[in-house]
Enzyme design. Structure first.
Site, short mmCIF file in Angstrom:
data_model
loop_
_atom_site.label_atom_id
_atom_site.label_comp_id
_atom_site.label_asym_id
_atom_site.label_seq_id
_atom_site.Cartn_x
_atom_site.Cartn_y
_atom_site.Cartn_z
N LYS A 14 -20.09 -9.58 7.22
CA LYS A 14 -19.76 -9.39 5.64
C LYS A 14 -18.33 -9.34 4.93
CE LYS A 14 -20.28 -4.93 4.52
NZ LYS A 14 -18.59 -4.03 3.56
N ARG A 89 -22.52 3.67 -2.70
CA ARG A 89 -23.33 3.44 -1.26
C ARG A 89 -24.14 4.46 -1.14
NH1 ARG A 89 -19.19 3.75 3.76
NH2 ARG A 89 -19.40 1.49 3.48
N ARG A 127 -20.55 -8.10 22.08
CA ARG A 127 -18.69 -8.69 22.32
C ARG A 127 -18.24 -7.91 22.71
NH1 ARG A 127 -18.17 -7.46 15.38
NH2 ARG A 127 -18.73 -5.20 15.43
N ARG A 160 -16.51 -2.84 22.47
CA ARG A 160 -16.18 -1.23 22.00
C ARG A 160 -16.90 0.02 22.05
NH1 ARG A 160 -14.06 -3.79 16.79
NH2 ARG A 160 -15.50 -2.54 16.34
#
Ligand SMILES: [Zn+2]
Length: 216
Positions: A14, A89, A127, A160
């Site tokens: 996004k 949201r 990742r 992470r």
């Protein structure tokens, strides 16, 4: 007037699409997350109470976010359109936005970057980041030349904290639970939600699909 409302789960790309849209269309990127963080850094726009809530990791109240977004959308650079990111949201925020748009005769385009759950898990758990220089890798899609080592400085790559699988599942579930009713509302009340499959395609072709949806 191009009023674009962008939805996408963690890992949907996004951020990249928001950047492409704002650069190519010359529209401001209105990201509530960024506005709140920015407000906290500058100590302006967002008051100390909101900063305290943000630091405590809680959600900021609907009214605070609504007022902030309304103020932002009322600025001159948003007169020709905007890309909304991270808002609405909640259902209350969606109703508020619908009223705001309605009152100005603006018809928004809602883009939902739909992704396959398992593909996202694979993408996000792959990742890696170099703790020394910050370069990003992905063991599946963009691996380093030597396993788990940074191409630039040979440092051991790290995962992470928020890319660990259990955390990712939590984030995806939270996103689903939060977003589904908002999208349902926008689909039924406003009648315009475009589903764009963003599971597999490279960012450029996802972007082409979005542009196509905007032309129609
Ligand atoms: Zn490095």
């Amino acid at each position: 007037m191009k009023a674009i409302v962008l939805f996408g789960s963690p890992g949907s790309g996004k951020g990249t699409q928001a950047k492409l849209l704002t650069e190519c269309l010359g529209l401001p990127h209105v990201s509530t997350g960024e506005m709140l963080r920015e407000g906290i850094r500058q100590g302006a726009g967002v008051d100390a109470a909101v900063a305290a809530i943000m630091h405590a990791g809680s959600l900021v109240s609907d009214q605070v976010v609504e007022a902030m977004v309304e103020e932002r959308l009322g600025r001159p650079d948003a007169a020709k359109g905007f890309v909304l990111d991270g808002y609405p949201r909640t259902l209350a925020q969606a109703r508020h936005l619908a009223g705001w748009l309605e009152g100005r005769g603006i018809r928004e385009v809602v883009i939902h970057l739909a992704v396959d759950y398992n593909i996202i898990i694979a993408r996000l758990t792959g990742r890696r980041e170099c703790p020394r220089c910050g370069t990003s890798y992905n063991v599946a899609f963009h691996p380093p030349k030597v396993d788990e080592l940074c191409d630039l400085d040979g440092e051991k790559l790290a995962i992470r904290e928020d890319d660990r699988e259990a955390v990712i599942r939590q984030r995806l579930d939270a996103y689903e639970g939060q977003t589904r009713p908002v999208l349902e509302y926008l689909r039924t009340a406003r009648g315009r939600v475009v589903e764009v499959d963003a599971s597999n395609d490279p960012p450029e072709s996802v972007y082409r699909k979005i542009r196509q949806a905007l032309e129609n």
